[in-house]
Write a protein that holds these residues in place. Structure first.
Motif, short mmCIF file in Angstrom:
data_model
loop_
_atom_site.label_atom_id
_atom_site.label_comp_id
_atom_site.label_asym_id
_atom_site.label_seq_id
_atom_site.Cartn_x
_atom_site.Cartn_y
_atom_site.Cartn_z
N GLU A 119 12.94 12.78 102.63
CA GLU A 119 13.98 13.04 101.62
C GLU A 119 15.13 12.06 101.75
N GLU A 120 15.48 11.68 102.98
CA GLU A 120 16.55 10.69 103.17
C GLU A 120 16.14 9.34 102.59
N VAL A 121 14.89 8.97 102.78
CA VAL A 121 14.40 7.70 102.22
C VAL A 121 14.41 7.76 100.70
N ARG A 122 13.89 8.85 100.14
CA ARG A 122 13.88 8.99 98.67
C ARG A 122 15.29 8.87 98.10
N SER A 123 16.23 9.55 98.73
CA SER A 123 17.61 9.53 98.25
C SER A 123 18.20 8.12 98.31
N ALA A 124 17.93 7.40 99.39
CA ALA A 124 18.44 6.03 99.53
C ALA A 124 17.83 5.10 98.49
N VAL A 125 16.54 5.26 98.24
CA VAL A 125 15.85 4.43 97.25
C VAL A 125 16.45 4.66 95.86
N GLU A 126 16.61 5.91 95.48
CA GLU A 126 17.14 6.21 94.15
C GLU A 126 18.60 5.78 94.02
N SER A 127 19.38 5.98 95.07
CA SER A 127 20.80 5.61 95.01
C SER A 127 20.96 4.11 94.82
N TYR A 128 20.17 3.34 95.56
CA TYR A 128 20.27 1.88 95.43
C TYR A 128 19.93 1.43 94.01
N HIS A 129 18.82 1.91 93.48
CA HIS A 129 18.40 1.47 92.16
C HIS A 129 19.34 1.96 91.06
N THR A 130 19.91 3.12 91.24
CA THR A 130 20.85 3.64 90.24
C THR A 130 22.15 2.84 90.23
N LEU A 131 22.66 2.53 91.42
CA LEU A 131 23.96 1.86 91.52
C LEU A 131 23.90 0.38 91.19
N TYR A 132 22.82 -0.28 91.60
CA TYR A 132 22.79 -1.74 91.52
C TYR A 132 21.67 -2.30 90.65
N PHE A 133 20.49 -1.76 90.81
CA PHE A 133 19.33 -2.41 90.21
C PHE A 133 19.28 -2.24 88.70
N ASP A 134 19.75 -1.11 88.18
CA ASP A 134 19.64 -0.84 86.75
C ASP A 134 20.68 -1.59 85.93
N SER A 135 21.58 -2.28 86.58
CA SER A 135 22.61 -3.01 85.86
C SER A 135 22.07 -4.35 85.36
N ALA A 136 22.14 -4.57 84.04
CA ALA A 136 21.68 -5.84 83.47
C ALA A 136 22.50 -7.00 84.01
N ASP A 137 23.79 -6.76 84.22
CA ASP A 137 24.66 -7.82 84.73
C ASP A 137 24.28 -8.21 86.16
N SER A 138 23.89 -7.23 86.97
CA SER A 138 23.55 -7.55 88.36
C SER A 138 22.29 -8.40 88.42
N ILE A 139 21.33 -8.14 87.54
CA ILE A 139 20.11 -8.94 87.50
C ILE A 139 20.43 -10.35 87.01
N LYS A 140 21.24 -10.44 85.97
CA LYS A 140 21.63 -11.76 85.46
C LYS A 140 22.36 -12.56 86.52
N ASN A 141 23.28 -11.92 87.23
CA ASN A 141 24.03 -12.62 88.26
C ASN A 141 23.13 -13.07 89.41
N ALA A 142 22.15 -12.23 89.75
CA ALA A 142 21.22 -12.60 90.82
C ALA A 142 20.38 -13.80 90.40
N LEU A 143 19.95 -13.83 89.14
CA LEU A 143 19.19 -14.97 88.64
C LEU A 143 20.04 -16.24 88.64
N LEU A 144 21.28 -16.11 88.21
CA LEU A 144 22.17 -17.27 88.20
C LEU A 144 22.41 -17.79 89.61
N GLU A 145 22.59 -16.87 90.55
CA GLU A 145 22.81 -17.26 91.94
C GLU A 145 21.59 -17.98 92.51
#
Length: 303
Positions: A119-145
Motif C-alpha cells: 500500500e505504501e508503494v501504491r500510494s507513492a506511485v500514484e502521488s508521483y504521477h498525480t503531482l508531476y507526471f500528469d502535467s503537460a508543462d512538466s513533460i514539455k520542460n523535460a523534453l526541452l531539458e
C-alpha cells in the motif's frame, strides 16, 4: 510517455507479488514491467522507457546492485524517477543521498509486512504521477531539458548517445512503448533506434511492424544524398518488416537529399526527415502523435 512502472528486484517472488498488487490496485492507465534476472534488468534499464522505476537496493544474487542500477537509470533515462524499496536503506543511504537531493529518487520505502509495504508503494506511485507526471508543462520542460543537453554536450560520443535518448523519449511520449537502441541488421549495419509499431492506429498500419531511426547530432553538417542512400539501404534490408524510416538531425538536409527522399517516397519504403524545426513543434505540441502524422503527410507521397 505512458504511466509505465518498472519493478526491479533480484527476488522473483518479490517482483511478482508487487506486480500483482499494483496491477490490482492501480487504475488501468498504468503499465507494469518487471525484471528480476540480471541480464533482463540491464536490458530493460537500457532499452525500456518508463516513468518510474521501483528499485531494490541489495541484490546478493548478482554482481550489480541497486546503486549501480540507479546510476545507470540516471544516465539512460532522464525522464524516469526512482522509488527505492529495501530492508537495507540505511546501509546504502550515503551512496544515493545525492540522487535524493537532485530529485531523481522520489522516496524510499522500507520493506515490511507486505500488506503495509504494498500500500505504501501504491500510494507513492500514484502521488508521483498525480503531482508531476500528469502535467503537460512538466513533460514539455523535460523534453526541452533533454534536447538542450544533447545539443550542448561537447563530447562527440556522448552527443550521439544523448540525442538518441532524446529521440527515443520523444517517440515514447507519442505512445510507442517498445524502442531498442544500437541494433545490428542482417547486413551488419548499425541502426540507431528501432521503434515497434504497436499503436492501434490505422494511419500507421501501412508502415510495417517497425520504424527505423537514424540519429545524427551534427548541428554544423547537413544530411546529404549519400547519407540518405546509406540509410535507405538499411531500410530495404528489413524486407517488409519496416516501411518507414526516419532521419533525425540537429542540423539540416541538402536539397539533393530531400529530392531523393521525395522521389523514393513514391515507393513502398518511405523516409522522412526530422530537424530542429520539427523537434520544436513536437515538443510544444498538445498532441505530439498527430503532429508527427502531419510531418509524414507533408513529406511522403501515397502509393
Amino acid at each position: 510517455m505512458k504511466k509505465t512502472i518498472l519493478i526491479i528486484d533480484d527476488e522473483k517472488v518479490q517482483v511478482e507479488n508487487l506486480s500483482r498488487y499494483l496491477s490490482t490496485h492501480l487504475t488501468s492507465d498504468y503499465h507494469i514491467l518487471t525484471a528480476y534476472e540480471e541480464e533482463d534488468i540491464l536490458d530493460k534499464v537500457n532499452n525500456a522507457y518508463y516513468s518510474l522505476a521501483i528499485l531494490d537496493l541489495r541484490m546478493d544474487n548478482y554482481e550489480i546492485d541497486g546503486i549501480s542500477i540507479a546510476e545507470k537509470i540516471c544516465d539512460t533515462n532522464p525522464f524516469a524517477k526512482i522509488l527505492i524499496t529495501s530492508a537495507f536503506t540505511g546501509e546504502f543511504y550515503a551512496s544515493f543521498k545525492d540522487m535524493i537531493l537532485s530529485g531523481k529518487i522520489i522516496d524510499t520505502i522500507d520493506k515490511g509486512p507486505f500488506e503495509v509495504f504494498g500500500e505504501e508503494v501504491r500510494s507513492a506511485v500514484e502521488s508521483y504521477h498525480t503531482l508531476y507526471f500528469d502535467s503537460a508543462d512538466s513533460i514539455k520542460n523535460a523534453l526541452l531539458e533533454s534536447y538542450a543537453e544533447c545539443k550542448n554536450t561537447e563530447d562527440t560520443y556522448q552527443k550521439g548517445v544523448k540525442f538518441e535518448q532524446f529521440v527515443a523519449f520523444l517517440f515514447n511520449n507519442m505512445g510507442f512503448d517498445k524502442i531498442s537502441r544500437r541494433n545490428i541488421d542482417k547486413s551488419r549495419n548499425e541502426v540507431d533506434l528501432i521503434i515497434r509499431n504497436d499503436l492501434e492506429d490505422n494511419f500507421f498500419d501501412k508502415f510495417g511492424k517497425y520504424f527505423l531511426v537514424e540519429c545524427k547530432n551534427m548541428p554544423l553538417t547537413n544530411v546529404d544524398k549519400n547519407m540518405f542512400i546509406i540509410f535507405k539501404n538499411k531500410l530495404e534490408n528489413t524486407a517488409s518488416l519496416s516501411e518507414l524510416g526516419i532521419i533525425a538531425t540537429t542540423g539540416n538536409f541538402t536539397k539533393t537529399a530531400y529530392i531523393e527522399a521525395v522521389r523514393e517516397s513514391s515507393k513502398n519504403k518511405k523516409t522522412i526527415f526530422l530537424t530542429n524545426l520539427h523537434f520544436e513543434r513536437l515538443i510544444k505540441s498538445i498532441d505530439r502523435l498527430e503532429t508527427f502524422k502531419s510531418f509524414i503527410d507533408e513529406q511522403v507521397k501515397d502509393n
